[in-house]
Design a protein around this motif. Structure first.
Motif, short mmCIF file in Angstrom:
data_model
loop_
_atom_site.label_atom_id
_atom_site.label_comp_id
_atom_site.label_asym_id
_atom_site.label_seq_id
_atom_site.Cartn_x
_atom_site.Cartn_y
_atom_site.Cartn_z
N CYS A 155 9.20 -19.10 47.51
CA CYS A 155 8.50 -20.36 47.29
C CYS A 155 9.58 -21.38 46.93
O CYS A 155 10.32 -21.19 45.96
CB CYS A 155 7.49 -20.21 46.16
SG CYS A 155 6.78 -21.77 45.57
N HIS A 156 9.69 -22.44 47.73
CA HIS A 156 10.70 -23.46 47.50
C HIS A 156 10.01 -24.75 47.09
O HIS A 156 9.11 -25.22 47.80
CB HIS A 156 11.53 -23.69 48.77
CG HIS A 156 12.19 -22.45 49.28
ND1 HIS A 156 12.55 -22.28 50.60
CD2 HIS A 156 12.54 -21.30 48.64
CE1 HIS A 156 13.11 -21.09 50.74
NE2 HIS A 156 13.10 -20.48 49.58
N LEU A 181 12.22 -19.71 35.26
CA LEU A 181 11.26 -20.06 36.31
C LEU A 181 11.02 -18.87 37.25
O LEU A 181 9.90 -18.66 37.70
CB LEU A 181 11.78 -21.27 37.09
CG LEU A 181 10.78 -22.01 37.97
CD1 LEU A 181 9.65 -22.60 37.13
CD2 LEU A 181 11.46 -23.11 38.76
N THR A 182 12.06 -18.11 37.51
CA THR A 182 11.91 -16.89 38.32
C THR A 182 10.86 -15.97 37.73
O THR A 182 10.06 -15.37 38.45
CB THR A 182 13.26 -16.15 38.41
OG1 THR A 182 14.22 -16.99 39.06
CG2 THR A 182 13.13 -14.85 39.19
N VAL A 183 10.86 -15.85 36.41
CA VAL A 183 10.01 -14.88 35.72
C VAL A 183 8.53 -15.10 36.03
O VAL A 183 7.80 -14.15 36.33
CB VAL A 183 10.25 -14.96 34.20
CG1 VAL A 183 9.18 -14.21 33.43
CG2 VAL A 183 11.62 -14.41 33.85
N ILE A 258 14.37 -26.37 44.64
CA ILE A 258 14.49 -25.21 43.75
C ILE A 258 13.99 -23.99 44.49
O ILE A 258 12.84 -23.94 44.93
CB ILE A 258 13.70 -25.46 42.45
CG1 ILE A 258 14.34 -26.63 41.69
CG2 ILE A 258 13.66 -24.21 41.58
CD1 ILE A 258 13.58 -27.07 40.46
N ARG A 259 14.86 -22.96 44.62
CA ARG A 259 14.63 -21.89 45.56
C ARG A 259 14.44 -20.51 44.92
O ARG A 259 14.31 -19.51 45.63
CB ARG A 259 15.82 -21.82 46.53
CG ARG A 259 16.06 -23.11 47.31
CD ARG A 259 17.35 -23.06 48.12
NE ARG A 259 17.42 -21.87 48.96
CZ ARG A 259 16.84 -21.75 50.15
NH1 ARG A 259 16.14 -22.78 50.64
NH2 ARG A 259 16.96 -20.65 50.85
N VAL A 260 14.43 -20.42 43.61
CA VAL A 260 14.44 -19.10 42.97
C VAL A 260 13.10 -18.37 42.96
O VAL A 260 13.09 -17.15 42.88
CB VAL A 260 14.98 -19.17 41.53
CG1 VAL A 260 16.44 -19.57 41.53
CG2 VAL A 260 14.15 -20.13 40.66
N PRO A 261 11.93 -19.04 43.00
CA PRO A 261 10.69 -18.28 42.81
C PRO A 261 10.34 -17.40 44.01
O PRO A 261 10.56 -17.77 45.17
CB PRO A 261 9.62 -19.37 42.62
CG PRO A 261 10.37 -20.62 42.31
CD PRO A 261 11.67 -20.49 43.02
#
Length: 393
Positions: A155-156, A181-183, A258-261
């Motif tokens: 999810c970006h 935010l990943t969490v 933001i690309r981490v999720p």
């Protein structure tokens, strides 16, 4: 992708901190979805066919599938499609867009006997089929097995910025918070038929690619673009789109991406991620304008924090962004809320985020739900079928 902001300035570059922040930043969300057969629990390599069933971008005409008036894009592997919301300022609109796009993707997937499933990794063994595209073929030849085994869905979140200087100031200041935010989005506990022991194994699989992970602080837009040019000059990444920093300037829009999720199983969790992403950007930009220095977090420590977030999710200790020591997940999520509280309140998102964080701590993220289905039924095929239903629920 259809993320060109409707209220942010169109210019990509402008002089430093004198640039005014948008009154309320627009947010656009890209979701990658898997195509699955709910009867067998297997993937369906139907991406190119599915995207042909959607109306072209900007079209007002209905697509071949009733109600599908939305562009769907192919992804690296044929078992995937990607959706992208329009830029919005209200999280209620983001939520409605996400529901509409998921229904559209699912309707188009049914045209090839598949369903759309918001799974960040595929639970069962799979050998992905590369999408026929010259760029993808060049990437596959370049990185070999890393590409051949890659089937992950992220999810970006794109958040509008006024200029590249503001964007880089944001990138430099949100670094320690991205693992947190990943969490809240962890939704990938299974890989190739096994429980990985991770809440978000997609992070581990994704970080095999060159150009991924946290970046050092840049200090200026000129320095950012110089680093990107140096990376491309190494020949290790083929183009700017392969510079897969955890957060980066968009190459196409005046946004921070933001690309981490992981892609979230539930729309409500995606909205939580989007609201927090905008609040992180607002908070960072405000501190830049106030002249506050960039936090001196070593990139190697941030890699450890990202690993811990991927491993633990909400179920165990996380690395505290302030102290770099382990603290219980509820405490670290509370720190994220405190860090962004003023921005959330100003955007009208505080209640949404407070409720969302309470929800993921109480009932868990998609990772806990997937494990619950697997434990109850003993079949990963049932996880896939149930996820397809829940994706559009």
């Amino acid at each position: 992708m259809s993320l060109a902001p409707v209220s942010a300035p169109a210019a990509r570059t402008a002089p430093g901190a004198d640039a005014a922040a948008p009154t309320l930043r627009t947010v656009g969300v890209e979701e990658e979805l898997l195509l699955v057969d709910p009867r067998t629990g297997r993937t369906v390599p139907g991406g190119p066919a599915v995207t042909r069933w959607a109306a072209p971008a900007g079209s007002d005409a209905p697509g071949p599938v009733a109600g599908v008036v939305v562009p769907l894009e192919s992804e690296l592997q044929q078992e995937q499609v990607e959706t992208a919301t329009p830029p919005r300022t209200a999280m209620a609109d983001v939520a409605e867009d996400l529901r509409r796009l998921r229904r559209a993707a699912d309707a188009a997937a049914r045209s090839v006997g598949a369903r759309a499933a918001a799974l960040a990794t595929f639970p069962l063994p799979v050998a992905p089929v590369l999408t026929p595209d010259p760029r993808y073929e060049a990437i596959a030849a370049h990185v070999g097995l890393t590409c051949a085994e890659q089937l992950t869905c992220g999810c970006h979140v794109h958040v509008a910025v006024s200029c590249d200087e503001e964007g880089v100031a944001v990138l430099d200041r949100i670094r320690p918070w991205l693992p947190v935010l990943t969490v809240v989005a962890t939704n990938s506990p299974f890989w190739q038929g096994a429980d990985t022991g991770y809440a978000g194994y997609r992070t581990q699989a994704w970080n095999r690619w060159p150009g991924t992970g946290p970046a050092d602080p840049f200090g200026s837009a000129a320095a950012y673009h110089a680093v990107v040019a140096e990376l491309i000059a190494t020949g290790t990444v083929l183009d700017e789109a392969m510079v897969y920093f955890d957060a980066r300037l968009s190459a196409h829009y005046p946004t921070v991406e933001i690309r981490v999720p992981d892609v979230c199983l539930d729309v409500a969790d995606t909205v939580l991620v989007a609201a927090l992403a905008r609040a992180l950007v607002d908070t960072a930009a405000d501190r830049w304008r106030a002249g506050e220095p960039v936090p001196a977090d070593p990139t190697c420590v941030l890699r450890m924090a990202a690993w811990r977030a991927s491993r633990s999710g909400t179920a165990d200790d996380l690395v505290d962004p302030a102290t770099h020591r382990l603290r219980p997940a509820p405490d670290v999520l509370a720190a994220l809320l405190d860090h962004t509280r003023d921005a959330l309140a100003a955007a009208g998102d505080l209640a949404v985020v407070e409720q969302g964080l309470d929800r993921v701590l109480t009932r868990g993220t998609g990772a806990r739900w997937q494990r619950g289905v697997a434990q109850a039924t003993g079949r990963l095929e049932d996880v896939v079928a149930a996820a397809a239903e829940r994706t559009v629920a």
